[in-house]
Design a protein around this motif. Structure first.
Motif, mmCIF file in Angstrom:
data_model
loop_
_atom_site.group_PDB
_atom_site.id
_atom_site.type_symbol
_atom_site.label_atom_id
_atom_site.label_comp_id
_atom_site.label_asym_id
_atom_site.label_seq_id
_atom_site.Cartn_x
_atom_site.Cartn_y
_atom_site.Cartn_z
ATOM 1 N N SER A 1 0.522 -1.245 -0.433
ATOM 2 C CA SER A 1 -0.028 -0.369 -0.026
ATOM 3 C C SER A 1 1.100 1.023 0.314
ATOM 4 N N ARG A 2 2.470 1.378 0.190
ATOM 5 C CA ARG A 2 3.053 2.786 0.214
ATOM 6 C C ARG A 2 3.815 2.617 -1.429
ATOM 7 N N ALA A 3 3.391 1.393 -2.347
ATOM 8 C CA ALA A 3 3.612 1.412 -3.780
ATOM 9 C C ALA A 3 3.088 2.398 -4.412
ATOM 10 N N ASN A 4 3.765 2.596 -5.304
ATOM 11 C CA ASN A 4 2.638 3.901 -6.208
ATOM 12 C C ASN A 4 2.035 2.946 -7.307
ATOM 13 N N PRO A 5 1.005 3.730 -6.562
ATOM 14 C CA PRO A 5 -0.307 2.231 -7.107
ATOM 15 C C PRO A 5 0.199 2.222 -8.749
ATOM 16 N N THR A 6 0.410 3.279 -9.580
ATOM 17 C CA THR A 6 0.639 2.904 -11.154
ATOM 18 C C THR A 6 1.294 1.483 -11.636
ATOM 19 N N ALA A 7 2.716 1.661 -10.161
ATOM 20 C CA ALA A 7 3.592 0.438 -10.264
ATOM 21 C C ALA A 7 3.002 -0.800 -10.019
ATOM 22 N N ASN A 8 1.637 -0.668 -9.528
ATOM 23 C CA ASN A 8 0.632 -2.087 -8.827
ATOM 24 C C ASN A 8 0.625 -2.303 -9.796
ATOM 25 N N ASN A 9 0.364 -2.053 -11.532
ATOM 26 C CA ASN A 9 -0.818 -2.179 -12.156
ATOM 27 C C ASN A 9 0.290 -3.622 -12.655
ATOM 28 N N ILE A 10 1.339 -3.702 -12.432
ATOM 29 C CA ILE A 10 2.449 -4.300 -13.335
ATOM 30 C C ILE A 10 2.241 -5.516 -12.895
ATOM 31 N N LEU A 11 1.660 -5.903 -11.703
ATOM 32 C CA LEU A 11 0.851 -7.092 -11.043
ATOM 33 C C LEU A 11 -0.178 -7.614 -11.433
ATOM 34 N N LEU A 12 -1.386 -6.678 -12.252
ATOM 35 C CA LEU A 12 -2.273 -7.526 -12.446
ATOM 36 C C LEU A 12 -1.662 -8.901 -13.290
ATOM 37 N N PRO A 13 -1.741 -8.738 -13.910
ATOM 38 C CA PRO A 13 -1.367 -10.558 -15.451
ATOM 39 C C PRO A 13 -1.007 -11.582 -14.278
ATOM 40 N N VAL A 14 0.597 -11.460 -12.857
ATOM 41 C CA VAL A 14 1.303 -11.777 -12.660
ATOM 42 C C VAL A 14 0.388 -12.477 -11.705
ATOM 43 N N ILE B 1 -4.039 -0.836 5.994
ATOM 44 C CA ILE B 1 -5.309 -0.359 5.215
ATOM 45 C C ILE B 1 -5.966 0.832 6.254
ATOM 46 N N GLY B 2 -6.464 1.660 5.338
ATOM 47 C CA GLY B 2 -7.100 2.698 6.303
ATOM 48 C C GLY B 2 -6.635 3.645 6.272
ATOM 49 N N THR B 3 -7.713 4.672 7.305
ATOM 50 C CA THR B 3 -6.781 6.796 6.808
ATOM 51 C C THR B 3 -5.890 6.605 8.020
ATOM 52 N N LYS B 4 -5.587 5.849 9.225
ATOM 53 C CA LYS B 4 -4.896 5.935 10.073
ATOM 54 C C LYS B 4 -3.004 6.062 9.844
ATOM 55 N N PHE B 5 -2.770 5.201 8.089
ATOM 56 C CA PHE B 5 -2.339 4.973 7.638
ATOM 57 C C PHE B 5 -1.472 6.104 6.950
ATOM 58 N N ILE B 6 -0.713 7.571 7.226
ATOM 59 C CA ILE B 6 -0.086 8.199 6.440
ATOM 60 C C ILE B 6 0.536 8.069 5.750
ATOM 61 N N GLY B 7 0.487 8.474 3.927
ATOM 62 C CA GLY B 7 1.587 7.751 3.177
ATOM 63 C C GLY B 7 1.141 7.153 2.024
ATOM 64 N N THR B 8 0.167 5.956 2.898
ATOM 65 C CA THR B 8 -0.292 4.964 1.558
ATOM 66 C C THR B 8 -1.623 4.843 1.107
ATOM 67 N N SER B 9 -1.435 3.883 -0.099
ATOM 68 C CA SER B 9 -2.213 4.539 -1.132
ATOM 69 C C SER B 9 -3.121 3.374 -1.168
ATOM 70 N N MET B 10 -4.367 3.782 -1.659
ATOM 71 C CA MET B 10 -5.562 3.106 -1.545
ATOM 72 C C MET B 10 -5.711 1.773 -2.460
ATOM 73 N N LEU B 11 -5.983 0.554 -2.454
ATOM 74 C CA LEU B 11 -5.298 -0.313 -3.436
ATOM 75 C C LEU B 11 -6.584 -0.448 -3.938
ATOM 76 N N ASP B 12 -6.597 -0.851 -5.366
ATOM 77 C CA ASP B 12 -7.474 -1.317 -6.764
ATOM 78 C C ASP B 12 -7.597 -2.307 -6.422
ATOM 79 N N HIS B 13 -9.051 -2.238 -6.613
ATOM 80 C CA HIS B 13 -9.884 -3.116 -6.079
ATOM 81 C C HIS B 13 -9.897 -4.748 -7.079
ATOM 82 N N ALA B 14 -9.364 -4.172 -8.401
ATOM 83 C CA ALA B 14 -8.203 -5.426 -9.352
ATOM 84 C C ALA B 14 -7.044 -6.147 -8.710
#
Length: 181
Positions: free
Chosen positions: A22-35, A67-80
């Motif tokens: 959840s600290r990774a750039n959301p765009t970078a996480n997209n590479i994981l989808l087909p994996v 995951i949650g609002t109390k964690f600063i510097g994290t991103s919401m993870l894409d549902h996919a």
């Protein structure tokens, strides 16, 4: 072209831990989808070709996330992305297990370990506190105790400052101080 450690690792039997995803750039996480779906393939596009790397049939991938609002510097993870993992909520260990951890790893007496864990549990369940005490912080407190601090001093040095004292009544900090008395 040189493959990343991830690209090399997925081709071998074993396990891969994606810590704090959840600290990774959301765009970078997209590479994981087909994996992580039925394709089990990592696609790498470079200036010349697209390379396809198959995930080894005996390679498993795990991820941790705060995951949650109390964690600063994290991103919401894409549902996919979330949909490709089996999600397991992890809570704190039972008090007796946390106490045993502090005793075995840091040599803290049972009495002190039980007291520290009890205070942490009180703080964790207090409805007026916006933060809690993690097991990681308990380990830090145990280390301070093993260095000669008493439990109250260890709490004050280790965790007290994370709680605000802005309200006229001393705020959260006063509530925590009351718990560690």
């Amino acid at each position: 072209y040189q493959y990343s450690r991830f690209a090399e690792s997925i081709q071998r039997e074993g396990g891969i831990l994606l810590d704090e995803i959840s600290r990774a750039n959301p765009t970078a996480n997209n590479i994981l989808l087909p994996v992580l779906d039925g394709r089990r393939t990592l696609y790498i596009e470079d200036a010349i070709d697209e390379v396809e790397i198959e995930l080894h049939k005996e390679c498993a991938i795990w991820a941790t996330a705060n995951i949650g609002t109390k964690f600063i510097g994290t991103s919401m993870l894409d549902h996919a992305l979330l949909n490709r993992f089996h999600q397991v909520a992890v809570s704190y260990p039972p008090q007796e297990k946390e106490s045993l951890l502090l005793q075995k790893v840091w040599g803290v007496s049972k009495r002190n370990a039980d007291a520290v864990v009890s205070v942490a549990d009180t703080i964790r369940s207090h409805p007026d506190l916006s933060k809690d005490i993690s097991t990681r912080q308990l380990i830090e407190i145990a280390e301070l105790i093993s260095d000669g601090y008493n439990p109250k001093e260890a709490f004050e040095w280790s965790v007290l400052q994370q709680f605000d004292s802005d309200r006229g009544d001393g705020g959260e900090r006063q509530t925590v101080l009351s718990a560690i008395q």
